[in-house]
Design a protein around this motif. Structure first.
Motif, short mmCIF file in Angstrom:
data_model
loop_
_atom_site.label_atom_id
_atom_site.label_comp_id
_atom_site.label_asym_id
_atom_site.label_seq_id
_atom_site.Cartn_x
_atom_site.Cartn_y
_atom_site.Cartn_z
N LYS A 1 -7.60 5.70 -5.42
CA LYS A 1 -7.36 5.46 -4.00
C LYS A 1 -8.67 5.23 -3.26
O LYS A 1 -8.76 4.36 -2.38
CB LYS A 1 -6.62 6.65 -3.39
CG LYS A 1 -5.18 6.79 -3.85
CD LYS A 1 -4.51 7.98 -3.19
CE LYS A 1 -3.05 8.10 -3.59
NZ LYS A 1 -2.40 9.27 -2.95
N THR A 2 -9.70 6.00 -3.60
CA THR A 2 -10.98 5.88 -2.92
C THR A 2 -11.72 4.61 -3.31
O THR A 2 -12.21 3.86 -2.46
CB THR A 2 -11.87 7.09 -3.23
OG1 THR A 2 -11.22 8.28 -2.76
CG2 THR A 2 -13.23 6.97 -2.55
N GLU B 1 1.01 11.32 -10.41
CA GLU B 1 0.19 12.53 -10.33
C GLU B 1 1.04 13.78 -10.44
O GLU B 1 0.67 14.74 -11.16
CB GLU B 1 -0.56 12.54 -9.00
CG GLU B 1 -1.45 13.77 -8.80
CD GLU B 1 -2.18 13.75 -7.48
OE1 GLU B 1 -2.95 14.69 -7.22
OE2 GLU B 1 -1.97 12.80 -6.70
N LEU C 1 1.56 6.24 -7.23
CA LEU C 1 0.47 7.11 -7.67
C LEU C 1 0.81 8.58 -7.46
O LEU C 1 0.47 9.43 -8.29
CB LEU C 1 -0.82 6.75 -6.94
CG LEU C 1 -1.44 5.40 -7.29
CD1 LEU C 1 -2.76 5.20 -6.53
CD2 LEU C 1 -1.69 5.27 -8.79
N SER C 2 1.48 8.89 -6.36
CA SER C 2 1.89 10.28 -6.11
C SER C 2 2.86 10.75 -7.17
O SER C 2 2.79 11.89 -7.65
CB SER C 2 2.52 10.41 -4.72
OG SER C 2 1.56 10.16 -3.71
N LEU D 1 0.83 -1.20 0.00
CA LEU D 1 0.00 0.00 0.00
C LEU D 1 0.87 1.25 0.00
O LEU D 1 0.58 2.22 -0.72
CB LEU D 1 -0.94 0.00 1.20
CG LEU D 1 -1.93 1.16 1.26
CD1 LEU D 1 -2.82 1.18 0.02
CD2 LEU D 1 -2.78 1.07 2.53
N GLY D 2 1.93 1.25 0.78
CA GLY D 2 2.83 2.39 0.80
C GLY D 2 3.51 2.60 -0.53
O GLY D 2 3.64 3.74 -1.01
N ARG E 1 2.31 1.54 -3.40
CA ARG E 1 1.25 1.96 -4.33
C ARG E 1 1.02 3.46 -4.24
O ARG E 1 0.96 4.16 -5.27
CB ARG E 1 -0.04 1.21 -3.98
CG ARG E 1 -1.19 1.31 -5.00
CD ARG E 1 -2.00 2.61 -4.97
NE ARG E 1 -2.49 2.99 -3.67
CZ ARG E 1 -3.70 2.68 -3.19
NH1 ARG E 1 -4.52 1.96 -3.91
NH2 ARG E 1 -4.07 3.12 -1.99
N ASP E 2 0.93 3.99 -3.02
CA ASP E 2 0.70 5.41 -2.85
C ASP E 2 1.87 6.23 -3.38
O ASP E 2 1.68 7.32 -3.94
CB ASP E 2 0.44 5.74 -1.38
CG ASP E 2 -0.92 5.25 -0.91
OD1 ASP E 2 -1.76 4.92 -1.77
OD2 ASP E 2 -1.15 5.21 0.32
N VAL F 1 -6.27 9.72 -9.90
CA VAL F 1 -5.53 9.15 -8.78
C VAL F 1 -6.40 9.13 -7.53
O VAL F 1 -6.45 8.13 -6.80
CB VAL F 1 -4.23 9.95 -8.52
CG1 VAL F 1 -3.62 9.57 -7.17
CG2 VAL F 1 -3.22 9.67 -9.63
N ALA G 1 -7.03 -0.75 -0.96
CA ALA G 1 -5.74 -1.43 -0.92
C ALA G 1 -5.67 -2.57 -1.93
O ALA G 1 -5.17 -3.65 -1.64
CB ALA G 1 -5.45 -1.94 0.49
#
Length: 257
Positions: free
Chosen positions: A200-201, A156, A152-153, A145-146, A148-149, A196, A205
């Motif tokens: 996430k929403t 973006e 995506l960051s 998850l970390g 993935r974020d 993005v 996960a």
């Protein structure tokens, strides 16, 4: 964070397609103009990864009104000219069959997008959700998850320069994002940020996720796990430009190499 390149082996794989419910008369000037748009898209794809065309339809029968056909294509940013041309040719062939006699249509393959309509969409931002898919949940014991974020960051924000096509990865988690070429930098950034946020929403996960908006998309996957793994089909409607588009979505196996 490191750069990755998506596989081009499945560039002609269907992601989604849709057609206007309005029809044109076979053999009419409108059909001739659509065929001309299609020819221009395929020819242009030999030299560019994006282009758009606007062509007036010849008025008939003393009519004082005149239709216009708008069309564009876009290839994934990592495709070379030959692969782009083959993808667009495949998309034009499929959309000509899927949207036979329809005044407008859109087809997204893994490697390219083709769209045409008699209602202008060029230069207009469109953040309508066209297609989304989410995979199973990541293992609660992994750091997926970390990562993935982080991916995506990066997709973006980019690297501070305007890049409508972006790829990135962390470990075995990889991602890709792209805006349609008729958006300006601000509109592209706005579209990607929205995609993005929705990923996430909506996907939480998940091990992989796809978010296709009207003018951009963001995708990520962990390892070789990715969407379209089934063979089912479903139909749904998307309202665009005052017309109802009927979408066919086919789930098949694809993945980032």
């Amino acid at each position: 964070m490191f750069f990755v390149t998506p596989s081009i082996s499945a560039a002609d794989t269907l992601v989604f397609g849709g057609c206007s419910q309005l029809k044109f008369t076979s053999g009419s000037p409108y059909e001739y103009t659509v065929d001309s748009i299609f020819t221009s898209l395929v020819n242009s794809a030999m030299f560019a990864t994006y282009n758009n065309f606007t062509m007036p339809v010849a008025a008939t029968g003393g009519s004082t009104t005149q239709d216009t056909v708008y069309g564009l294509f876009q290839c994934r940013g990592d495709l070379n000219n030959g692969a782009c041309n083959r993808c667009v040719a495949k998309a034009v062939s499929q959309i000509g069959t899927l949207c036979f006699d329809s005044t407008g249509g859109v087809l997204q393959l893994e490697g390219c997008l083709v769209k045409y309509d008699n209602v202008t969409f060029l230069g207009e931002e469109d953040k309508t959700v066209v297609e989304k898919k989410c995979g199973p949940s990541l293992s609660p014991y992994s750091d997926g998850l970390g990562r993935r974020d982080a991916v995506l960051s990066y997709l973006e924000a980019g690297d501070g320069t305007y890049k409508p096509f972006r790829v990135g990865g962390s470990g075995n988690l990889q991602g890709v994002a792209q805006c349609v070429g008729d958006l300006d930098p601000r509109e592209c950034q706005d579209c990607l940020s929205d995609a993005v946020g929705r990923l996430k929403t909506d996907c939480g996960a998940a091990k992989w996720g796809d978010m296709y908006l009207g003018k951009c998309y963001v995708r990520y996957s962990e390892g070789r796990d990715h969407s379209y793994a089934g063979k089912g089909k479903r139909f749904r409607h998307l309202f665009h430009g005052g017309f109802s588009f009927l979408f066919l979505v086919v789930y098949i196996w694809v993945g980032f190499a």
